[in-house]
Every structure is written in structure tokens, then in C-alpha cells.
Write a protein that holds these residues in place. Structure first.
Motif, PDB file in Angstrom:
ATOM      1  N   PHE A  68      39.241  62.026 -18.558  1.00 38.34           N
ATOM      2  CA  PHE A  68      38.433  61.132 -17.653  1.00 38.34           C
ATOM      3  C   PHE A  68      36.969  61.045 -18.127  1.00 38.34           C
ATOM      4  CE2 PHE A  68      41.752  62.173 -15.101  1.00 38.34           C
ATOM      5  CZ  PHE A  68      42.252  61.240 -14.365  1.00 38.34           C
ATOM      6  N   LEU A  69      36.401  60.077 -18.872  1.00 36.51           N
ATOM      7  CA  LEU A  69      34.951  59.857 -19.390  1.00 36.51           C
ATOM      8  C   LEU A  69      34.141  59.307 -18.374  1.00 36.51           C
ATOM      9  CD1 LEU A  69      35.856  58.550 -22.962  1.00 36.51           C
ATOM     10  CD2 LEU A  69      35.675  60.991 -22.175  1.00 36.51           C
ATOM     11  N   LEU A  70      33.125  60.243 -17.912  1.00 35.87           N
ATOM     12  CA  LEU A  70      32.371  59.837 -16.743  1.00 35.87           C
ATOM     13  C   LEU A  70      30.996  59.461 -17.334  1.00 35.87           C
ATOM     14  CD1 LEU A  70      33.342  62.444 -13.838  1.00 35.87           C
ATOM     15  CD2 LEU A  70      33.780  59.995 -14.111  1.00 35.87           C
ATOM     16  N   GLY A  71      30.547  58.313 -17.107  1.00 37.61           N
ATOM     17  CA  GLY A  71      29.248  57.740 -17.670  1.00 37.61           C
ATOM     18  C   GLY A  71      28.140  57.737 -16.605  1.00 37.61           C
ATOM     19  N   GLY A  72      27.132  57.283 -16.926  1.00 42.26           N
ATOM     20  CA  GLY A  72      26.156  56.996 -15.936  1.00 42.26           C
ATOM     21  C   GLY A  72      24.944  58.253 -16.028  1.00 42.26           C
ATOM     22  N   ASP A  73      23.876  58.044 -15.239  1.00 40.42           N
ATOM     23  CA  ASP A  73      22.739  58.935 -15.267  1.00 40.42           C
ATOM     24  C   ASP A  73      23.154  60.152 -14.199  1.00 40.42           C
ATOM     25  OD1 ASP A  73      21.353  57.380 -16.683  1.00 40.42           O
ATOM     26  OD2 ASP A  73      20.503  56.155 -15.179  1.00 40.42           O
ATOM     27  N   SER A  74      22.377  61.115 -14.179  1.00 36.73           N
ATOM     28  CA  SER A  74      22.673  62.387 -13.528  1.00 36.73           C
ATOM     29  C   SER A  74      22.484  61.883 -11.787  1.00 36.73           C
ATOM     30  CB  SER A  74      21.648  63.405 -14.010  1.00 36.73           C
ATOM     31  OG  SER A  74      21.851  64.585 -12.878  1.00 36.73           O
ATOM     32  N   LEU A  75      23.294  62.355 -11.045  1.00 39.94           N
ATOM     33  CA  LEU A  75      22.924  62.094  -9.810  1.00 39.94           C
ATOM     34  C   LEU A  75      21.896  63.083  -9.070  1.00 39.94           C
ATOM     35  CD1 LEU A  75      26.575  61.502  -8.734  1.00 39.94           C
ATOM     36  CD2 LEU A  75      24.825  60.131  -8.083  1.00 39.94           C
ATOM     37  N   ARG A  76      21.443  64.183  -9.944  1.00 37.79           N
ATOM     38  CA  ARG A  76      20.606  64.847  -9.291  1.00 37.79           C
ATOM     39  C   ARG A  76      19.120  64.343  -9.233  1.00 37.79           C
ATOM     40  NH1 ARG A  76      23.602  68.398 -12.563  1.00 37.79           N
ATOM     41  NH2 ARG A  76      25.447  69.574 -11.596  1.00 37.79           N
ATOM     42  N   LYS A  77      18.377  65.131  -8.245  1.00 40.76           N
ATOM     43  CA  LYS A  77      16.938  64.487  -8.245  1.00 40.76           C
ATOM     44  C   LYS A  77      16.154  65.620  -9.376  1.00 40.76           C
ATOM     45  CE  LYS A  77      17.051  63.378  -3.464  1.00 40.76           C
ATOM     46  NZ  LYS A  77      16.793  63.599  -2.082  1.00 40.76           N
ATOM     47  N   GLY A  78      15.059  65.242  -9.524  1.00 42.13           N
ATOM     48  CA  GLY A  78      14.022  65.889 -10.339  1.00 42.13           C
ATOM     49  C   GLY A  78      13.914  67.326  -9.931  1.00 42.13           C
ATOM     50  N   ASN A  79      14.121  67.938  -8.608  1.00 36.99           N
ATOM     51  CA  ASN A  79      14.251  69.141  -8.299  1.00 36.99           C
ATOM     52  C   ASN A  79      15.281  69.988  -8.482  1.00 36.99           C
ATOM     53  OD1 ASN A  79      16.098  68.479  -6.444  1.00 36.99           O
ATOM     54  ND2 ASN A  79      14.692  68.582  -4.730  1.00 36.99           N
ATOM     55  N   GLY A  80      16.233  69.340  -9.466  1.00 34.00           N
ATOM     56  CA  GLY A  80      17.453  70.056  -9.734  1.00 34.00           C
ATOM     57  C   GLY A  80      18.531  70.127  -8.781  1.00 34.00           C
TER      58      GLY A  80
END
Length: 237
Positions: A216-228
């Protein structure tokens, strides 16, 4: 059964139930209680530390998730475990690989399967330490015997020859015994030679995983906020 005995007898008398019906009710209470305790124990020993359903997985975060949705949902029937197959989640940090693996792990616990969640480095450090007191064979069983082993964060650090050989032993044993493994990684198979000691070991491990697995190749930007810290899981669409 003992806790429910008085109430069950009272209900049976009030509803004029037969002895057989009363005994059946008591047995049902006992079986349900034992099943709940077994699931609780499976979860405690799994080291998952969280219980999430697929409803928490935001499929609309990225097109790749929507494309993979039917295949991801099929994993939840746990047929891949019955077949001893593997599942590999590949993607950049923060795209939900670990979260998805834990959802499947919790579903397996609910089905009373033996599950173990670990990071790749925790597992390998544990096995490396066991070589000092000559307990490697016994410690290897911790990772080879669970019905489902989830190895998180493979590829974040490169492995030396000793660690790569230990990782191969785990994967090779599980493959030969037809036990299922889930791996999350930020590294494509073509680059595993860079994180494992050499391409020979990388190829041997990849061959055993790919032979009977879904990727499974999951794309997209990180779901994490800037605070990690991760965003609260959104409802599935």
C-alpha cells in the motif's frame, strides 16, 4: 456464572423459563465474560496502547487513500492473517501508516488473535541485547510466534550487518511458518539496500515479504501539525 446466578434464577422464575434455558443463559454469560477477558489480555500484551476503528481513518485526506480504500477495508476481515500474508505500508512520515497498522492490530485483538506491535529499532535492540546473555533463541520467539507482528518505522535508521541479519531471521522464520507481518516504512523496496547492510540481505528479506503480501503506497502531506503532534483522527468519509 456465579455473579449472574441469583439474577438469572430470578428472571427464569419470573418468565417461567425451563432449566435448560436457564443453564443456557448462565453459560452465555460465562462465555461472553471469558471472551472479553481474553480480548483485554490480547490487547494488553500487544503493546498497541490504543484502540481505534477504521471509522477514525480519514480516507479523503489524499487520493491515494480513496484509491486504496477497498483493499484497506478487505484487510479488516483478517483473511490475510488466515493465509499468513503480509501487508506493507509505504509512505512519507505522518501519512497515517502507523495509525492504520494499529487499527488492523486492534481488529485482530478483537478476533482473539495474538498480536505484537513494535518499532523496528526496539525489536532489533532487544534481540541484540539478548546475544549478551545467550538468550537469542528464546527472545526470537517473542517476535516469530505472534499470529500478527507489526514492525513500525523500518528505514528511519540504517541497520548494520548484525541488525540486518537479525531482521532477516525474524522475517524468514515468520515466512516459513506462514505467520502474518505488517511493516510500515518510509522507504521504497528499491532503496532497502541503503537501509539494510547490503543488497543481498535486502533482496532476501524483500523476496520473502513480496511473495505473499499486499503493498500500500500512501501519499499526501503529513497529518501532523507543526508541533510534531498528530492531529485528532478525523471521521472516515
Amino acid at each position: 456464572m456465579a455473579r449472574q446466578l441469583d439474577q438469572t434464577i430470578a428472571d427464569a422464575a419470573a418468565r417461567n423459563r425451563s432449566l435448560a434455558e436457564t443453564l443456557e443463559s448462565l453459560v452465555d454469560f460465562e462465555l461472553e465474560s471469558r471472551n472479553c477477558r481474553s480480548i483485554e489480555r490480547r490487547f494488553r500484551l500487544s503493546h498497541l496502547h490504543s484502540q481505534h476503528s477504521i471509522d477514525s481513518f480519514h480516507f479523503k485526506h489524499h487520493k491515494s487513500r480513496l484509491d486504496l480504500k477497498p483493499r484497506i477495508l478487505r484487510l479488516l476481515d483478517l483473511e490475510f492473517i488466515a493465509k499468513g500474508a503480509a501487508a506493507i505500508f509505504i509512505g512519507n512520515p505522518g501519512v497515517g501508516k502507523t495509525f492504520l497498522a494499529k487499527i488492523i492490530g486492534w481488529r485482530a485483538c478483537q478476533a482473539n488473535q495474538r498480536v505484537l506491535f513494535t518499532t523496528a529499532m526496539d525489536m532489533l535492540n532487544h534481540l541484540l541485547a539478548s546475544q549478551v546473555d545467550h538468550s537469542l533463541i528464546r527472545k526470537l520467539r517473542i517476535y516469530t510466534e505472534p499470529t500478527l507482528l507489526i514492525v513500525d518505522e523500518l528505514g528511519y535508521l540504517s541497520l548494520n550487518q548484525q541488525s540486518s541479519n537479525l531482521f532477516y531471521q525474524v522475517i524468514s522464520t515468520r515466512h516459513s511458518q506462514k505467520r502474518s507481518t505488517i511493516i510500515t516504512t518510509n522507504t521504497a523496496f528499491s532503496e532497502w539496500g541503503n537501509i539494510l547492510y547490503n543488497t543481498t540481505i535486502a533482496t532476501a528479506i524483500a523476496d520473502r515479504l513480496v511473495e505473499n503480501s499486499e503493498i500500500f503506497l500512501l501519499g499526501g502531506d503529513s497529518l501532523r501539525k507543526g508541533n510534531g503532534r498528530p492531529n485528532p483522527p478525523a471521521a472516515a468519509e
